[in-house]
Write a protein that holds these residues in place. Structure first.
Motif: not given
Length: 233
Positions: A181-191, A193-197, A203-214
């Motif tokens: 959802r935050w990626t869709a808003q144009g946020k980078t992995s670093v940004e 990470g700051q939002i979600l602590t 963050v990249n690991a979550y992204m990789t998992n989502a890419i594989k799942k979909l």
């Protein structure tokens, strides 16, 4: 032959593979489906449902904020038929002016001649299907044919999309959905990470998992598919 391949598609990926073959039949190279459902959108990459144009094109387009300089969508929407234009035409014969930065970018990626058509879903959503390549402007006969193929393809897109929406609930975890959802808003992995602590590595690991799942290949396709499946809004 092309019509039967499109009709036989059972997934978004299969449909767009068939559409890639359509582009080659018309001596074009790329197919793109764009969503027009956010009138305030500022980034072209967030409008993409599917595209065969290399991702760096969209990255540079958005980095230079070229969407603000492009009135093309408004022009295409006014026509119910396929709209064709070419930056290979002399300036005086072009149907509308093209910003010099957009023209330079398109020339570098071989997007010389384009055909686009506005499409409407049963839910009232608006899309543009666009074909691009390095050939001269299409003839009227070719435009008529590609228009019929576009309508048929969008009917199949709608059918497949409705079937996908009836499928099982989101395969993504709550955290993965947050990251997408935050990626869709144009946020980078670093940004993000700051939002979600979280660390950007997490963050990249979550992204990789989502890419594989979909079953996607990159973040752009992931966001587009998540929006299409209404996993995020």
């Amino acid at each position: 032959m092309l019509s039967s391949e499109i009709s036989a598609a059972h997934s978004q990926e299969g449909l767009f593979l068939a559409l890639r073959r359509v582009t080659h039949e018309f001596s074009l190279q790329h197919i793109t489906l764009l969503s027009l459902n956010n009138p305030d959108e500022k980034l072209l990459s967030r409008m993409i449902v599917q595209s065969s144009i290399p991702e760096p094109y969209f990255a540079e387009f958005d980095r230079k904020r070229l969407l603000e300089k492009c009135a093309l969508a408004d022009i295409i929407i006014q026509s119910k038929l396929p709209f064709c234009w070419s930056i290979g035409d002399p300036l005086q014969s072009r149907p509308f002016p093209v910003d010099s930065a957009i023209e330079d970018l398109q020339r570098r990626y071989g997007l010389i001649t384009s055909v686009a058509m506005t499409l409407h879903s049963l839910e009232g959503e608006r899309f543009i299907m666009r074909f691009d390549g390095a050939r001269p402007r299409l003839t009227q006969v070719e435009l008529n044919e590609i228009g019929m193929i576009t309508l048929h393809s969008f009917d199949m897109f709608e059918k497949i999309r409705r079937n996908e929406r009836k499928a099982t609930p989101s395969p993504l975890t709550v955290r993965e959905l947050e990251v997408v959802r935050w990626t869709a808003q144009g946020k980078t992995s670093v940004e993000i990470g700051q939002i979600l602590t979280l660390s950007d590595h997490t963050v990249n690991a979550y992204m990789t998992n989502a890419i594989k799942k979909l079953d996607c290949v990159n973040r752009t396709q992931l966001v587009a598919k998540a929006l299409r499946l209404r996993l995020i809004a």
